[in-house]
Structure formats: structure tokens, C-alpha cells
Write a protein that holds these residues in place. Structure first.
Motif, PDB file in Angstrom:
ATOM      1  N   ASN A 186     107.192  33.627  -6.268  1.00  0.00           N
ATOM      2  CA  ASN A 186     105.997  34.002  -7.055  1.00  0.00           C
ATOM      3  C   ASN A 186     104.891  34.590  -6.167  1.00  0.00           C
ATOM      4  N   GLN A 187     103.810  34.988  -6.825  1.00  0.00           N
ATOM      5  CA  GLN A 187     102.735  35.665  -6.092  1.00  0.00           C
ATOM      6  C   GLN A 187     102.106  34.786  -5.030  1.00  0.00           C
ATOM      7  N   ALA A 188     101.925  33.484  -5.375  1.00  0.00           N
ATOM      8  CA  ALA A 188     101.312  32.583  -4.398  1.00  0.00           C
ATOM      9  C   ALA A 188     102.197  32.487  -3.149  1.00  0.00           C
ATOM     10  N   ALA A 189     103.525  32.508  -3.374  1.00  0.00           N
ATOM     11  CA  ALA A 189     104.451  32.441  -2.236  1.00  0.00           C
ATOM     12  C   ALA A 189     104.283  33.686  -1.369  1.00  0.00           C
ATOM     13  N   GLN A 190     104.093  34.828  -2.039  1.00  0.00           N
ATOM     14  CA  GLN A 190     103.932  36.069  -1.279  1.00  0.00           C
ATOM     15  C   GLN A 190     102.662  36.016  -0.438  1.00  0.00           C
ATOM     16  N   GLY A 191     101.592  35.458  -1.051  1.00  0.00           N
ATOM     17  CA  GLY A 191     100.333  35.341  -0.311  1.00  0.00           C
ATOM     18  C   GLY A 191     100.462  34.342   0.827  1.00  0.00           C
ATOM     19  N   MET A 192     101.165  33.232   0.558  1.00  0.00           N
ATOM     20  CA  MET A 192     101.252  32.156   1.545  1.00  0.00           C
ATOM     21  C   MET A 192     102.083  32.550   2.764  1.00  0.00           C
ATOM     22  N   PHE A 193     103.192  33.246   2.504  1.00  0.00           N
ATOM     23  CA  PHE A 193     104.115  33.553   3.603  1.00  0.00           C
ATOM     24  C   PHE A 193     104.029  35.003   4.084  1.00  0.00           C
ATOM     25  N   ALA A 194     103.200  35.805   3.402  1.00  0.00           N
ATOM     26  CA  ALA A 194     103.006  37.219   3.757  1.00  0.00           C
ATOM     27  C   ALA A 194     104.292  38.039   3.632  1.00  0.00           C
ATOM     28  N   PHE A 195     105.254  37.527   2.872  1.00  0.00           N
ATOM     29  CA  PHE A 195     106.478  38.292   2.579  1.00  0.00           C
ATOM     30  C   PHE A 195     106.345  38.850   1.171  1.00  0.00           C
ATOM     31  N   ARG A 196     106.841  40.082   0.954  1.00  0.00           N
ATOM     32  CA  ARG A 196     106.956  40.544  -0.437  1.00  0.00           C
ATOM     33  C   ARG A 196     108.223  39.924  -1.004  1.00  0.00           C
ATOM     34  N   GLU A 242     106.950  16.794   4.244  1.00  0.00           N
ATOM     35  CA  GLU A 242     105.984  17.640   4.957  1.00  0.00           C
ATOM     36  C   GLU A 242     106.676  18.288   6.126  1.00  0.00           C
ATOM     37  N   THR A 243     106.412  19.552   6.328  1.00  0.00           N
ATOM     38  CA  THR A 243     107.018  20.238   7.466  1.00  0.00           C
ATOM     39  C   THR A 243     106.107  21.389   7.880  1.00  0.00           C
ATOM     40  N   ARG A 244     106.642  22.306   8.696  1.00  0.00           N
ATOM     41  CA  ARG A 244     105.841  23.456   9.115  1.00  0.00           C
ATOM     42  C   ARG A 244     106.410  24.709   8.469  1.00  0.00           C
ATOM     43  N   GLY A 245     105.559  25.472   7.816  1.00  0.00           N
ATOM     44  CA  GLY A 245     105.973  26.744   7.227  1.00  0.00           C
ATOM     45  C   GLY A 245     105.934  27.842   8.278  1.00  0.00           C
ATOM     46  N   ASN A 246     106.647  28.916   7.984  1.00  0.00           N
ATOM     47  CA  ASN A 246     106.734  30.029   8.931  1.00  0.00           C
ATOM     48  C   ASN A 246     106.392  31.320   8.197  1.00  0.00           C
ATOM     49  N   LYS A 247     105.285  31.945   8.593  1.00  0.00           N
ATOM     50  CA  LYS A 247     104.896  33.188   7.911  1.00  0.00           C
ATOM     51  C   LYS A 247     105.674  34.353   8.494  1.00  0.00           C
ATOM     52  N   LYS A 248     105.625  35.481   7.784  1.00  0.00           N
ATOM     53  CA  LYS A 248     106.284  36.689   8.278  1.00  0.00           C
ATOM     54  C   LYS A 248     105.700  37.071   9.643  1.00  0.00           C
ATOM     55  N   THR A 249     104.409  36.762   9.813  1.00  0.00           N
ATOM     56  CA  THR A 249     103.734  37.107  11.062  1.00  0.00           C
ATOM     57  C   THR A 249     104.169  36.207  12.224  1.00  0.00           C
ATOM     58  N   GLY A 250     104.981  35.184  11.928  1.00  0.00           N
ATOM     59  CA  GLY A 250     105.425  34.261  12.973  1.00  0.00           C
ATOM     60  C   GLY A 250     104.472  33.089  13.130  1.00  0.00           C
ATOM     61  N   LEU A 277      99.063  23.056   3.526  1.00  0.00           N
ATOM     62  CA  LEU A 277      98.237  21.897   3.873  1.00  0.00           C
ATOM     63  C   LEU A 277      97.190  22.215   4.929  1.00  0.00           C
ATOM     64  N   THR A 278      97.051  23.509   5.275  1.00  0.00           N
ATOM     65  CA  THR A 278      96.150  23.856   6.385  1.00  0.00           C
ATOM     66  C   THR A 278      94.762  23.267   6.170  1.00  0.00           C
ATOM     67  N   GLU A 279      94.200  23.511   4.967  1.00  0.00           N
ATOM     68  CA  GLU A 279      92.828  23.042   4.733  1.00  0.00           C
ATOM     69  C   GLU A 279      92.762  21.530   4.690  1.00  0.00           C
ATOM     70  N   GLN A 280      93.769  20.938   4.023  1.00  0.00           N
ATOM     71  CA  GLN A 280      93.784  19.481   3.917  1.00  0.00           C
ATOM     72  C   GLN A 280      93.865  18.841   5.305  1.00  0.00           C
ATOM     73  N   GLU A 284      91.303  16.457   7.147  1.00  0.00           N
ATOM     74  CA  GLU A 284      91.693  15.135   7.669  1.00  0.00           C
ATOM     75  C   GLU A 284      91.278  15.004   9.129  1.00  0.00           C
ATOM     76  N   LYS A 285      91.469  16.129   9.869  1.00  0.00           N
ATOM     77  CA  LYS A 285      91.133  16.084  11.301  1.00  0.00           C
ATOM     78  C   LYS A 285      89.624  15.902  11.466  1.00  0.00           C
ATOM     79  N   GLU A 286      88.879  16.630  10.587  1.00  0.00           N
ATOM     80  CA  GLU A 286      87.429  16.532  10.685  1.00  0.00           C
ATOM     81  C   GLU A 286      86.984  15.094  10.410  1.00  0.00           C
ATOM     82  N   ALA A 287      87.627  14.489   9.374  1.00  0.00           N
ATOM     83  CA  ALA A 287      87.271  13.109   9.036  1.00  0.00           C
ATOM     84  C   ALA A 287      87.616  12.177  10.199  1.00  0.00           C
ATOM     85  N   ALA A 288      88.794  12.433  10.833  1.00  0.00           N
ATOM     86  CA  ALA A 288      89.210  11.593  11.967  1.00  0.00           C
ATOM     87  C   ALA A 288      88.230  11.774  13.131  1.00  0.00           C
ATOM     88  N   ASP A 289      87.848  13.066  13.380  1.00  0.00           N
ATOM     89  CA  ASP A 289      86.886  13.339  14.460  1.00  0.00           C
ATOM     90  C   ASP A 289      85.565  12.634  14.177  1.00  0.00           C
TER      91      ASP A 289
END
Ligand code: ADP
Length: 553
Positions: A186-196, A242-250, A277-280, A284-289
Motif C-alpha cells: 500500500n501507499q504507506a508501505a511505499q512511503g515507509m520503505f521508499a520502494f514503489r 520488533e525488528t529493523r526495517g530496511n529502506k531502499k536507500t539502505g 517505531l522511529t518516533e516512538q 522512549e529514549k528521550e524519556a529514558a534520558d
């Protein structure tokens, strides 16, 4: 289309024309009749001219377009007359093309039936003859497909709606087959991963996962397939990780993914929901800091208190040592100075008690709710703290001038805390004036005023009776002749750790302010018109009723 073929045969025979390919002989008229009546539509023969004049139509004509056979066959109405104006050109184009190529044609278009209703029809026809004037004779069949078109439109609409829903969600929605191949993106996936979507459809979905997390993802996907299997009676609706996503940009980024099954007719497919989860994580890091910072601040605060206690305790200790020395020297001088030695020892003992009290109460300074508020004689409180501060003042070459009214009403407070506040303000004043060289200038005024309605008046001025002390306040001010406070500092001054001193903790004012506000008073400052700053605070005076309650007087 067997029916149509059969129809062709009978129609040829009915019209007296030989069936051009098979040459089948005409069948009985009854059979023709039955066939034509049973056809779900209308057979026709027409000329390929403007609006297709027809010289033969079968019985289905009336049901299809509302015109009688006769109206059509005598050509008082031509088929093109009620073909939808928006479709007629396209129908004409296709028919001409097919005619030129001697190919059958198939068209779908709208007609406006005699009663005004719009219908969708499907038509198939072909050239059966070319007249001597070059006009092609067409024969064919037209049937009503309105129902099919409506359900198609409903399907497209529903699909478009579902797609719009999928596209409007902020999570990546990806459908994958049983083997993990991406089927939709879907469109959100395209935005998230920068793949068409066209770049990833058909690929393994793990290309969206960081390479080093492949193993973990594969295990997860396998686990999902086992757990989510339709044969598993206790299967969950979805499973997440939870894991790490990989964008087209690497670029890698933290994601949460959920897999849920969708039962297709043929196989089980999966919907992969991926949340960025980038913003979350950043929050979380800010709260921990922030927590770490507060913990750090707390540690510093504790240190500050310890340092403060050490500092305060130095004053009575200095006095103790001073009185001990003078006591010793009076003792050395023999019996004539014995009474002076006793006096020195008494003062020494007084200071030792004060030191103990300071330690006990300093620890409570930052916890006003633990403090002990008592009806306090304000004058002796001020004189005590003055005595204490004088020791330090003398050693630093300062003079503390007391400016007290004749009578000071009692206040309800924790006397040690209030003394500590005054002491802290006096010490700040001294530190501010450290660079003043003239003895005249190295003076701090500690003044007390009774105020009401914001007007400062000494008790002597007003001759206030005890009854009138109700709702009054006392205002304690510490006036120095230092550099004053820069105008842009404002409230920052009271922030913990705000200090301009190399060895300062920056906690004095913030703690003092919280102590005063716990006493229902306010601590503020103002620069003096001539020079220096005045820090002052108010404390509410005790009402007579309260006095009676508290003291039993
Ligand atoms: P500290 O004394 O440890 O710095 P305080 O909270 O008591 O912490 O004071 C904070 C700051 O306020 C000081 O560092 C100083 O810059 C300023 N300040 C306090 N009192 C005065 C004063 N009487 N004159 C000028 N500046 C002052």
C-alpha cells in the motif's frame, strides 16, 4: 455461443441466404422459432451504415430495447438512434475496423430503451456479405448485460473502497503469499520503505528487513505459518515482533510487524502490518534520558545538601573553636577569669547544639512536608540566624545590619528551615559583594517589615494590636550592594543548577523558594534603585485563633 452458431444456421436458412461456411440447410421453421424465442437477447441483420438500419430482428428485441420488431424492421427507428450518444462513436469505430479486417467484432455499450431506462448491452457480430454498392451486411446478436455491469461496478467500487481504506492507513499494509512473496504494497508501505509497489511486488518480503535480521525474520515467518495455520484450532489472529526495517536507500529503522492470515479460496495468504517505531523509540529514549537526568539531578541534589550541610556546619564549628580557644585562654588566666571562661563554654555549648540542629533540619530542607511547623517568635529566629551568619560575615569582612520593627508578630513556620533560607540569602549577598573593596559597601541589611495590602509598615508605625495581626504578613528582606541581577535572567534564577559561581550548586534559591512556598509565602527579588539586589520573602502571620489553638494561650 453454441446457441448463436445454431442461430446463425437457422437465420441463414430463414433469410434464404446460404450459410457461407458450413452450408447447412435450413431447419424446420418451428425449430427456428423456438431458438429465437429462447435466446437471452436479440439476433439481428443490418447494414453497416449510419445508425445501422436493420431489416431483421428476432423476438427478443422488445424485451431488450422496448421497441417492437416492426418498428425496427421497418426502420422507423434505427438502432443507432438509441445507442448512448457517448458510446456510439466507439461502437462505430470498432465495427468498421472489424469489417475492414473481415473479423468478428465484440462491443459493450449503453442503449437508452424506449421507456428511457439505460441498459448495458453486449454485442457480437460479423460481416456476412458485401452488397454491390460496397455496404457490408452485418449479422449478430445483442444481449442485456446491465446486471453484470452493475455488479462489476459494485465490485470495483467495493474494491476501490477497500483499497482506499488500505491506502489511508498510516501503517504499511503488505499482502504476501504462503512463500513470502509480496503481492500488494500500500501507499504507506511505499512511503515507509521508499520502494514503489512495482519494484517489490513478486519479491520476497524479507527484502524489507535488515539483512542481519533475516534469520530472525525467517524463523518468525515460519512460526507464524505454523501457528496461524487454519488447521490449528487454537490459532491466534496475528503474531507480532520488533525488528529493523530496511529502506531502499539502505537506511535501517525500528519497526513492529504483525502477521495475520487471510484465507484465500486456494491458499492461505498473509497480511503484514508494519509500523515505523522511529518516533516512538526516539520518545522512549528521550524519556529514558530525562529519567537519567533527573536521577543525576537527584544525586547532585543530595550532594548539594551534603555540601550545604558541610558549609553551614562550618559556621558553628568555627564559633565552637573560637569559643573553645577563648575559654582556654580565660582558664589559663586563672580564677579571676573563670566566669568569662564559663560564659565562653556556654556559648560553645549553644553553638554545638545549633550545629546538631542544623544537621537535623538541613536534611529536611528539601522535604518541606516532613518539616515541623511551629508557632515561632520571629524576632528570636532572626536574631539567631544573624548571630550565626555574623561569624561568617566577620571572617569575610562583611557587616550584617539588622533592621527590625519594635514588635514582630509570630509566624507559624519551621524555624530552622526559615533560618536556612535567610542564611542562604545572606551568603549569596556576601558572595555577590565579594569584589567590593570599601568596608562601607560590604554591608548587608537584614530587615523585617509587617505588611498588609502591599504597604510596608513597621509595627511601631501602626501600633497594631494582637487582634490586628490576623491576615498580616511579615516580609523579610536581604539587601546587598553587589552587581544586582541582570534583567534578562528572570525566573531562570530559581531553576535548579542555575549558577554563575564556579563552585556553586545553583540549588540554594530553588530550594529556598520551595521552602517559602511550602510556608504559603513567596520568595522574590528586585534590583535596588541605587546598587545591588534585594531578595525578600513573605510569611503569613499567625491569626489569634490559630495562636489559641496551637498554644492554648
Ligand atoms: P549558588 O549560590 O550555588 O550559585 P543559588 O541558587 O543560591 O545557587 O544562586 C543562583 C545564582 O543566582 C547565583 O549563582 C548567582 O548568579 C545569582 N544570585 C543569587 N543571589 C544573588 C545576589 N544577591 N546578587 C547577584 N546574584 C545573585
Amino acid at each position: 455461443m453454441n446457441q448463436l452458431r445454431e442461430f446463425r444456421e437457422v437465420m441463414d436458412s430463414a433469410s434464404g441466404q446460404p450459410y457461407e461456411r458450413s452450408g447447412v440447410l435450413p431447419s424446420s421453421p418451428n425449430r427456428l422459432e423456438t431458438l429465437l424465442q429462447n435466446l437471452p437477447g436479440m439476433a439481428y441483420r443490418c447494414l453497416n451504415r449510419t445508425h445501422w438500419p436493420m431489416d431483421f430482428v428476432s423476438d427478443g428485441c422488445f424485451e431488450l430495447c422496448g421497441y417492437h420488431r416492426s418498428e425496427i424492421e421497418n426502420q422507423s427507428v434505427l438502432w443507432g438512434d438509441f445507442t448512448h450518444p457517448q458510446d456510439i462513436r466507439e461502437v462505430d469505430r470498432k465495427v468498421r475496423l472489424a469489417t475492414e479486417q473481415r473479423q468478428p467484432f465484440e462491443v459493450e455499450y449503453r442503449i437508452i430503451a424506449k421507456d428511457g431506462t439505460q441498459k448495458w448491452v453486449w454485442e457480437r457480430g460479423r460481416v456476412v456479405d458485401i452488397r454491390h454498392d460496397g455496404v457490408a451486411v452485418l449479422e449478430g446478436f445483442i444481449t442485456d448485460i446491465t446486471d453484470r455491469k452493475l455488479s462489476e461496478a459494485a465490485y470495483i467500487h467495493a474494491n476501490a473502497f477497500a483499497q482506499a481504506v488500505v491506502d489511508s492507513v498510516t501503517e504499511a499494509v503488505i499482502t504476501i503469499d504462503n512463500q513470502g512473496h509480496i503481492e500488494s504494497f500500500n501507499q504507506a508501505a511505499q512511503g515507509m520503505f521508499a520502494f514503489r509497489s512495482t519494484e517489490v511486488i513478486g519479491d520476497q518480503c524479507r527484502i524489507l528487513i535488515r539483512t542481519s535480521n533475516y534469520r530472525e525474520f525467517d524463523q518468525f515467518f515460519k512460526h507464524c505459518r505454523d501457528q496461524l495455520d487454519p488447521g490449528n484450532p487454537a490459532r491466534p489472529t496475528s503474531i507480532g515482533m520488533e525488528t529493523r526495517g530496511n529502506k531502499k536507500t539502505g537506511e535501517f529503522f525500528p519497526v513492529h510487524l504483525t502477521i495475520g492470515p487471510v484465507q484465500d479460496k486456494i491458499e492461505t495468504k498473509y497480511v503484514l502490518l508494519i509500523r515505523d517505531l522511529t518516533e516512538q523509540k526516539a520518545a522512549e529514549k528521550e524519556a529514558a534520558d530525562q529519567r537519567e537526568l533527573l536521577a543525576h539531578a537527584d544525586r547532585l541534589n543530595t550532594l548539594g545538601e551534603t555540601a550545604g550541610i558541610a558549609h553551614e556546619i562550618n559556621q558553628p564549628l568555627t564559633a565552637i573553636s573560637m569559643y573553645a580557644n577563648s575559654g582556654l585562654s580565660f582558664l589559663d588566666r586563672g580564677p579571676k577569669d573563670l566566669s568569662r571562661a564559663r560564659e565562653a563554654l556556654n556559648k560553645l555549648s549553644e553553638q554545638a547544639h545549633r550545629a546538631g540542629a542544623i544537621i537535623e533540619h538541613m536534611q529536611k530542607m528539601t522535604r518541606p512536608r516532613d518539616s515541623r511547623h511551629e508557632i515561632t517568635n520571629c524576632e528570636s529566629l532572626i536574631r539567631d540566624v544573624h548571630k550565626l551568619a555574623e561569624v561568617e560575615a566577620q571572617s569575610r569582612n562583611f557587616v550584617i545590619v539588622l533592621d527590625l520593627p519594635v514588635k514582630i508578630p509570630r509566624v507559624k513556620c519551621d524555624p530552622i528551615q526559615i533560618q536556612q533560607v535567610i542564611f542562604n540569602l545572606l551568603r549569596n549577598g556576601m558572595e555577590a559583594m565579594e569584589s567590593c573593596s570599601s568596608r562601607q559597601e560590604r554591608r548587608i541589611i537584614l530587615s523585617v517589615r509587617v505588611i498588609k495590602d502591599g504597604i510596608n509598615k513597621t509595627m511601631a508605625d501602626r501600633q497594631i494590636s494582637d487582634k490586628q495581626t490576623i491576615e498580616k504578613q511579615i516580609k523579610i528582606s536581604i539587601v546587598d550592594k553587589g552587581p544586582g541581577i541582570p534583567t534578562d535572567v528572570g525566573e531562570q534564577l530559581y531553576q535548579p543548577f542555575a549558577t554563575t559561581k564556579s563552585s556553586g550548586m545553583g540549588l540554594g534559591l530553588s530550594i529556598s523558594r520551595s521552602i517559602i512556598s511550602a510556608h504559603h509565602g513567596v520568595l522574590e527579588y528586585a534590583n535596588n534603585p541605587s546598587k545591588g539586589a534585594t531578595f525578600y520573602f513573605t510569611l503569613p502571620c499567625v491569626s489569634l485563633d490559630a495562636l489559641v489553638d496551637q498554644t492554648g494561650e
